[in-house]
Design an enzyme around this catalytic site. Structure first.
Site, short mmCIF file in Angstrom:
data_model
loop_
_atom_site.label_atom_id
_atom_site.label_comp_id
_atom_site.label_asym_id
_atom_site.label_seq_id
_atom_site.Cartn_x
_atom_site.Cartn_y
_atom_site.Cartn_z
N GLU A 191 1.12 -1.44 0.47
CA GLU A 191 -0.07 0.22 -0.06
C GLU A 191 0.46 1.49 0.16
O GLU A 191 1.99 1.27 0.78
CB GLU A 191 -0.65 0.22 1.24
CG GLU A 191 -0.76 0.47 1.91
CD GLU A 191 -0.84 -0.26 3.71
OE1 GLU A 191 -2.02 -1.39 3.61
OE2 GLU A 191 -0.65 0.17 4.91
N CYS B 281 3.95 8.68 -0.06
CA CYS B 281 4.46 7.18 1.06
C CYS B 281 4.76 6.40 0.16
O CYS B 281 3.44 5.49 0.30
CB CYS B 281 4.03 7.34 2.11
SG CYS B 281 4.42 6.56 3.66
N CYS C 136 8.07 -6.94 6.42
CA CYS C 136 8.92 -6.59 6.27
C CYS C 136 9.78 -7.19 7.56
O CYS C 136 9.16 -7.93 8.57
CB CYS C 136 8.98 -5.19 7.37
SG CYS C 136 10.61 -4.39 8.46
N CYS D 218 8.93 -5.26 14.15
CA CYS D 218 8.60 -3.92 15.18
C CYS D 218 7.20 -4.77 15.66
O CYS D 218 6.21 -4.87 15.73
CB CYS D 218 8.65 -2.82 15.48
SG CYS D 218 10.03 -1.86 14.35
N CYS E 233 4.23 -2.38 14.91
CA CYS E 233 3.53 -2.14 13.23
C CYS E 233 2.74 -3.50 12.86
O CYS E 233 3.25 -4.17 13.16
CB CYS E 233 5.10 -2.21 13.10
SG CYS E 233 5.08 -1.19 10.85
N CYS F 273 1.03 2.54 9.16
CA CYS F 273 1.84 1.76 8.64
C CYS F 273 1.38 0.28 8.14
O CYS F 273 0.71 -0.47 8.92
CB CYS F 273 3.17 1.94 8.45
SG CYS F 273 4.30 0.23 8.65
N1 SAH Z 1 11.41 0.67 8.22
C1 SAH Z 1 11.43 1.35 8.75
C2 SAH Z 1 10.31 2.39 7.58
C3 SAH Z 1 8.58 2.58 7.56
S1 SAH Z 1 8.21 2.50 8.94
C4 SAH Z 1 11.58 2.53 9.45
O1 SAH Z 1 10.43 1.67 10.57
O2 SAH Z 1 12.03 3.77 9.57
C5 SAH Z 1 7.57 4.44 9.09
C6 SAH Z 1 7.47 4.40 10.57
O3 SAH Z 1 6.41 4.64 10.71
C7 SAH Z 1 8.19 5.06 11.28
O4 SAH Z 1 8.84 5.65 11.65
C8 SAH Z 1 7.62 3.47 12.28
O5 SAH Z 1 7.77 3.36 13.30
C9 SAH Z 1 6.41 4.50 12.41
N2 SAH Z 1 5.27 3.33 12.62
C10 SAH Z 1 5.27 1.96 12.78
N3 SAH Z 1 3.47 1.42 12.93
C11 SAH Z 1 3.49 2.50 13.63
C12 SAH Z 1 2.50 2.96 14.98
N4 SAH Z 1 1.15 1.81 14.86
N5 SAH Z 1 2.68 3.96 14.93
C13 SAH Z 1 3.47 5.08 14.64
N6 SAH Z 1 4.17 4.70 13.84
C14 SAH Z 1 4.25 3.94 13.83
FE1 SF4 Z 2 9.79 -2.53 9.45
FE2 SF4 Z 2 7.39 -1.48 10.75
FE3 SF4 Z 2 9.94 -1.72 12.28
FE4 SF4 Z 2 9.35 0.20 9.75
S1 SF4 Z 2 7.82 0.13 11.83
S2 SF4 Z 2 11.14 -1.26 10.06
S3 SF4 Z 2 8.03 -0.89 8.56
S4 SF4 Z 2 8.98 -3.57 11.27
#
Ligand code: SAH
Ligand code: SF4
Length: 376
Positions: A92, A110, A117, A121, A124, A352
């Site tokens: 997406e 974006c 991934c 995390c 996420c 995300c």
């Molecule tokens: N993997 C890369 C880029 C994609 S995630 C990274 O982690 O930077 C992009 C951003 O979205 C990151 O800063 C991540 O921590 C944030 N993100 C992911 N899940 C989220 C959530 N549930 N609430 C707020 N930010 C979130």
């Molecule tokens: Fe991957 Fe989501 Fe962590 Fe970014 S925030 S590194 S997309 S798992």
């Protein structure tokens, strides 16, 4: 054999394709122009190419890699699109519209760089889906071209002599699904195509890569010629907590990460951003703000504070407004440059990976890896 896709090729690849089909080499530049400047959606639109050649291209190749399968739009003009890839996987992307004053708008896309991934995390939605595969150059670039066409078709991005090469798209952020620096080579090919004047023509400074903190790749980035911006997702200022939130911290702990960031700032002369997502009761206290201020002291950087944007089934909680404001003012008092960022698109699940997770059943039959798999 998979059908070749134009956006997966660089200029040399397009030239080889064109001459391989028996056409003169200048047709390669025309084909490239139609694809990136003209934002063509079919070979048939390429009216200065001979009809026979257009027919042959349509038979042998595809122009784009993506097919939109769902779209959500909110009142502020945020558009979230789910794309199906040739192998049935989905990713997406989001288009965000900001007012730039004097009746003008800024359009930020974006972009996703992987299906799923490998970092995993726990907060996420993408991380919870596991890692499936890297996106190709075309799959990355096509997300931007799609929204270029979207704006044009809405009357916002029409091409004329006064239109910049990149249409009305002003910024591209690699903050969608996946870890961009875990797909470094392909990401860089996509950035080169988006930047090249003969292709999409978007300034390098208008692009930002967001990373979970892959230190060696940050060092590599600092040696690149193009001045692409960098945002590092920090979320914690001590190793124990950061390893829980961003598991790749075990591999590249804060000392290594910050030393790579310092190299980036020193080599490029550019400031970098840190993303800090606030989770209630986990990393949002005044003590955490102080720890963050002392960790970043002396580094030329900017902190984006982002209240967590969570799905219903998450065990994480969003911070209170008071906690967010207190955290923000503590950082400011300690002379850390920072802004409170509004999460965009909450009403349409634009966080995300959240739209895709509803479509988990869309691509049956693929092996689902566990979060944290994927060789990192
Ligand atoms: N993997 C890369 C880029 C994609 S995630 C990274 O982690 O930077 C992009 C951003 O979205 C990151 O800063 C991540 O921590 C944030 N993100 C992911 N899940 C989220 C959530 N549930 N609430 C707020 N930010 C979130
Ligand atoms: Fe991957 Fe989501 Fe962590 Fe970014 S925030 S590194 S997309 S798992």
């Amino acid at each position: 054999m998979a059908t070749v896709c134009i956006t997966d090729l660089d200029s040399t690849g397009i030239l080889e394709l064109v001459t391989g089909l028996g056409e003169p080499s200048y047709r390669a530049a025309q084909l490239e122009q139609w694809t990136y400047h003209g934002l063509a959606s079919s070979f048939d639109e390429m009216t200065n190419l001979p009809k026979q050649f257009r027919h042959r291209l349509a038979q042998d190749c595809r122009l784009h890699t993506l097919r939109p399968v769902d779209e959500l739009v909110d009142r502020r003009g945020t558009v979230k699109t789910l794309f199906a890839l040739a192998d049935g996987e989905t990713v997406e992307s989001t288009l965000m519209t900001y007012s730039a004053g004097k009746g003008r708008s800024r359009y930020t896309v974006c972009v996703s760089t992987q299906v799923g991934c490998p970092i995993g995390c726990p907060f996420c939605a993408t991380g919870q889906q596991g890692f499936v595969r890297n996106l190709s150059r075309g799959e990355i670039v096509d997300q931007v071209l799609y929204f270029g066409r979207y704006l044009r078709d809405q009357g916002n991005g029409g091409r004329d002599d006064s239109t910049p090469p990149a249409g009305h798209i002003t910024n591209v952020v690699f903050m969608g699904m996946g870890e961009p620096l875990a797909n470094y080579d392909t990401l860089w090919k996509a950035i080169t195509t988006l930047n090249a004047p003969e292709a999409f023509g978007l300034g390098a400074r208008s692009m930002v890569i967001s990373t979970a903190g892959l230190a060696p790749q940050i060092r590599r980035l600092s040696r690149e010629r193009l001045q692409v911006g960098l945002a590092v997702s920090l979320h914690a200022a001590d190793n124990a907590l950061r390893t829980e939130l961003v598991p790749v911290n075990r591999r590249y702990p804060l000392e290594q990460l910050l030393s790579a960031c310092l190299e980036y700032v020193q080599r490029t002369g550019r400031r970098l951003s840190f993303e800090y997502v606030l989770f209630a009761g986990i990393n949002d206290s005044i003590r955490h703000a102080r720890l963050l201020a002392s960790l970043l002291g002396g580094l030329d950087c900017h902190v984006n504070l982002i209240p967590a944007n969570l799905t219903a089934d998450s065990s994480f909680r969003a911070p209170t407004r008071d906690a967010v404001l207190a955290f923000h003012s503590e950082l400011r008092n300690r002379r850390v440059r920072c802004t409170l960022r509004q999460a965009r698109g909450l009403a349409i699940d634009a966080g995300c990976g959240q739209l895709r997770s509803r479509y988990a059943a869309y691509a049956p039959g693929r092996e689902q890896l566990q979060p944290g798999d994927g060789g990192l």
